[in-house]
Motif scaffolding. Structure first.
Motif, PDB file in Angstrom:
ATOM      1  N   SER A   1       2.883  -0.919   4.322  1.00  0.00           N
ATOM      2  CA  SER A   1       2.626   0.485   4.022  1.00  0.00           C
ATOM      3  C   SER A   1       3.019   1.446   3.854  1.00  0.00           C
ATOM      4  CB  SER A   1       0.753   0.825   4.164  1.00  0.00           C
ATOM      5  OG  SER A   1       0.544   2.278   4.105  1.00  0.00           O
TER       6      SER A   1
ATOM      7  N   GLN B   1      -4.945  -0.033  -2.908  1.00  0.00           N
ATOM      8  CA  GLN B   1      -6.022   1.007  -2.581  1.00  0.00           C
ATOM      9  C   GLN B   1      -4.610   2.692  -2.926  1.00  0.00           C
ATOM     10  OE1 GLN B   1      -8.333   3.203  -0.618  1.00  0.00           O
ATOM     11  NE2 GLN B   1      -9.052   2.639  -3.007  1.00  0.00           N
TER      12      GLN B   1
ATOM     13  N   SER C   1     -12.411   7.298   7.560  1.00  0.00           N
ATOM     14  CA  SER C   1     -12.602   5.794   8.456  1.00  0.00           C
ATOM     15  C   SER C   1     -13.329   5.027   7.713  1.00  0.00           C
ATOM     16  CB  SER C   1     -12.243   6.638   9.494  1.00  0.00           C
ATOM     17  OG  SER C   1     -13.226   6.702  10.372  1.00  0.00           O
TER      18      SER C   1
ATOM     19  N   THR D   1      -6.612   3.105   8.871  1.00  0.00           N
ATOM     20  CA  THR D   1      -7.513   2.365   9.028  1.00  0.00           C
ATOM     21  C   THR D   1      -8.337   1.195   8.502  1.00  0.00           C
ATOM     22  OG1 THR D   1      -8.919   4.250   9.770  1.00  0.00           O
ATOM     23  CG2 THR D   1     -10.454   1.886   8.632  1.00  0.00           C
ATOM     24  N   GLN D   2      -7.432   0.923   7.462  1.00  0.00           N
ATOM     25  CA  GLN D   2      -6.820  -0.892   6.550  1.00  0.00           C
ATOM     26  C   GLN D   2      -6.110  -1.253   7.495  1.00  0.00           C
ATOM     27  OE1 GLN D   2      -5.549   1.794   2.885  1.00  0.00           O
ATOM     28  NE2 GLN D   2      -7.824   1.078   2.078  1.00  0.00           N
TER      29      GLN D   2
ATOM     30  N   ASN E   1       0.767  -1.508  -0.325  1.00  0.00           N
ATOM     31  CA  ASN E   1      -0.886  -0.418   0.084  1.00  0.00           C
ATOM     32  C   ASN E   1       0.617   1.003  -0.092  1.00  0.00           C
ATOM     33  OD1 ASN E   1      -1.257   2.143   2.300  1.00  0.00           O
ATOM     34  ND2 ASN E   1      -2.675   1.358   0.642  1.00  0.00           N
TER      35      ASN E   1
ATOM     36  N   TYR F   1      -6.016  12.334   3.960  1.00  0.00           N
ATOM     37  CA  TYR F   1      -5.710  10.906   3.811  1.00  0.00           C
ATOM     38  C   TYR F   1      -5.194   9.843   4.517  1.00  0.00           C
ATOM     39  CZ  TYR F   1      -8.571  13.503  -0.408  1.00  0.00           C
ATOM     40  OH  TYR F   1     -10.011  13.718  -0.933  1.00  0.00           O
TER      41      TYR F   1
ATOM     42  N   ILE G   1      -7.031   6.916   5.767  1.00  0.00           N
ATOM     43  CA  ILE G   1      -7.680   5.997   5.025  1.00  0.00           C
ATOM     44  C   ILE G   1      -6.645   4.409   5.158  1.00  0.00           C
ATOM     45  CG2 ILE G   1      -7.966   4.920   2.668  1.00  0.00           C
ATOM     46  CD1 ILE G   1      -8.865   7.667   1.550  1.00  0.00           C
ATOM     47  N   GLY G   2      -4.878   4.420   4.636  1.00  0.00           N
ATOM     48  CA  GLY G   2      -4.234   3.965   5.392  1.00  0.00           C
ATOM     49  C   GLY G   2      -4.532   2.820   6.328  1.00  0.00           C
TER      50      GLY G   2
ATOM     51  N   THR H   1     -12.913   0.014   1.794  1.00  0.00           N
ATOM     52  CA  THR H   1     -12.649  -0.819   0.884  1.00  0.00           C
ATOM     53  C   THR H   1     -11.508  -1.933   1.653  1.00  0.00           C
ATOM     54  OG1 THR H   1     -10.903   0.856   1.345  1.00  0.00           O
ATOM     55  CG2 THR H   1     -11.608   1.125  -0.252  1.00  0.00           C
TER      56      THR H   1
ATOM     57  N   GLY I   1     -11.640   3.795   4.475  1.00  0.00           N
ATOM     58  CA  GLY I   1     -11.076   2.204   4.780  1.00  0.00           C
ATOM     59  C   GLY I   1     -11.596   1.556   4.807  1.00  0.00           C
TER      60      GLY I   1
END
Length: 409
Positions: free
Chosen positions: A82, A110, A325, A59-60, A42, A53, A56-57, A331, A328
């Motif tokens: 990531s 993502q 969130s 949360t993933q 990622n 942003y 997002i990462g 996805t 994330g």
């Protein structure tokens, strides 16, 4: 005769032993997958102008931690690697090469941004490594004929632009439109959708200014003042979170009060509207395809309660007022579904095959009526949205779900 019986017995034992564990015979792996692990790469802007942003990462990563704590996917743990690219395409290229050639991931999932994904798309497709569910709505990332290994996830910017155009034609037919857009393919996609939706005659008559900004710019104050000076009374704010908040705040400061449309990529209450000022943000129109946790409509919703419980346990420092969130979470759920469908055939080709075989996938934090569908001829998983209006506290949905690439109801 005895020799024949020995051969027959040996053959029978061999057949029984092979049949005892059929899964073993069926397992098939590419680089990045084993009996115990699936490596997923990622790339996120954890720093730089689009660092909002980063949520997002994070949360993933938290969601994959949850999946692993519950036993993984088909018994395999997800190793989520990531990296930060600061929203710099050369850095994205460097990180993609590291993930593919050094970390040896099965796929990249993502990666965020239009110019950044553009920078690695050719490389990913030459290497035949999935560039899956890219975090951008640029239409080009559904070009399955030329880039088989690249797939988007969210509704396209062109679709969203057409939805806004339809609303403007119906409700603000005499409006004078001023546009702020990011000077890259994402911004141009929004513009194309808006132009296509308005039609040539209305585009020429209604749009008074289209002003770009660069992600490296310190502010967009100059553009906002110019749009007011040009007499715009409808403001189309196609900006990433930092600049979207600046634009809303600056418009309020100079007393400019147009009807505002805010791109869905920046309609987060926690990450954009609060920093811009809730009073200044009141009345802003946008579109949604996922549930806003700040909307009391969903306070008793089982899916929201499940998401909130996940946040409390696995990402307590995360922002529960931000749609990033939720994004994330959704996805990551989609990625897990693809891996589940892969079973024990964790090859890159099968990952793409399963990603292109999602049928009416319903995820609880998507708005009711919105389902994920893909096929070998359709690389656009989410193609429906609903209009919303910010009331000073949360976005209120109105109208019906609008679906399809031409924005028809």
């Amino acid at each position: 005769m005895a020799a024949n019986r020995g051969i027959l017995l040996a053959s029978l034992v061999l057949a029984l032993s092979a049949g005892a564990d059929p899964a073993t015979a069926q397992k098939k792996y590419d680089t990045g997958a084993t009996d115990s692990e699936i490596k997923i790469g990622n790339i996120m802007p954890y720093s730089g102008p689009l660092s909002a942003y980063a949520l997002i990462g994070r949360t993933q990563a938290a969601f994959f931690t949850k999946v692993n704590a519950e036993g993984g996917v088909n018994g395999r743990k997800i190793n989520f690697i990531s990296y930060d690219d600061g929203f710099s395409p050369p850095k994205t290229v460097e990180q993609a090469r590291k993930l593919v050639e050094s970390d040896e991931v099965l796929l990249i999932f993502q990666s965020l941004g239009t110019p950044t994904n553009n920078a690695i798309r050719q490389y990913m497709n030459q290497k035949k490594v999935p560039q899956l569910f890219v975090a951008t709505g640029a239409t080009q990332f559904g070009d399955l004929k030329n880039f088989h290994w690249t797939m988007g996830w969210q509704p396209t910017y062109q679709t969203e632009g057409r939805i806004y155009a339809k609303y403007i034609l119906q409700n603000l037919p005499q409006g004078k439109i001023g546009i702020l857009y990011q000077n890259d393919d994402s911004g141009r996609d929004y513009l194309k959708g808006l132009h296509d939706g308005l039609g040539e005659e209305a585009t020429k008559r209604m749009i008074v200014a289209e002003l770009p900004y660069e992600p490296s710019d310190p502010t967009v104050d100059r553009q906002i003042v110019t749009l007011k000076t040009m007499g715009a009374d409808v403001f189309f704010n196609e900006a990433s979170p930092k600049f979207a908040a600046q634009a809303i705040k600056r418009a309020a400061e100079i007393g400019w009060k147009p009807v505002q449309f805010l791109a869905s990529i920046s309609n987060s209450v926690g990450s954009v509207l609060k920093p811009a000022g809730l009073e200044a943000s009141t009345g802003i129109l946008s579109t949604n395809y996922l549930k806003d946790a700040t909307d009391p409509t969903w306070k008793d919703d089982p899916a929201l309660k499940e998401w909130a419980a996940f946040m409390d346990k696995y990402f307590p420092e995360g922002d529960k007022t931000s749609t990033f969130s939720v994004y994330g979470y959704l996805t990551a759920q989609t990625m897990v579904q693809v891996l589940k469908q892969c079973g024990d055939e964790l090859t890159r080709e099968n990952v793409m095959k399963q990603a292109a075989n999602l049928k009416d996938l319903e995820l609880g934090m998507l708005l009711p009526g919105i389902k994920i569908n893909t096929s070998p001829n359709d690389y656009f998983p989410v193609e429906q949205m609903q209009m919303s209006r910010f009331n000073g506290d949360h976005g209120e949905l109105f109208g019906s779900v609008i679906g399809g690439e031409i924005g028809t109801q």
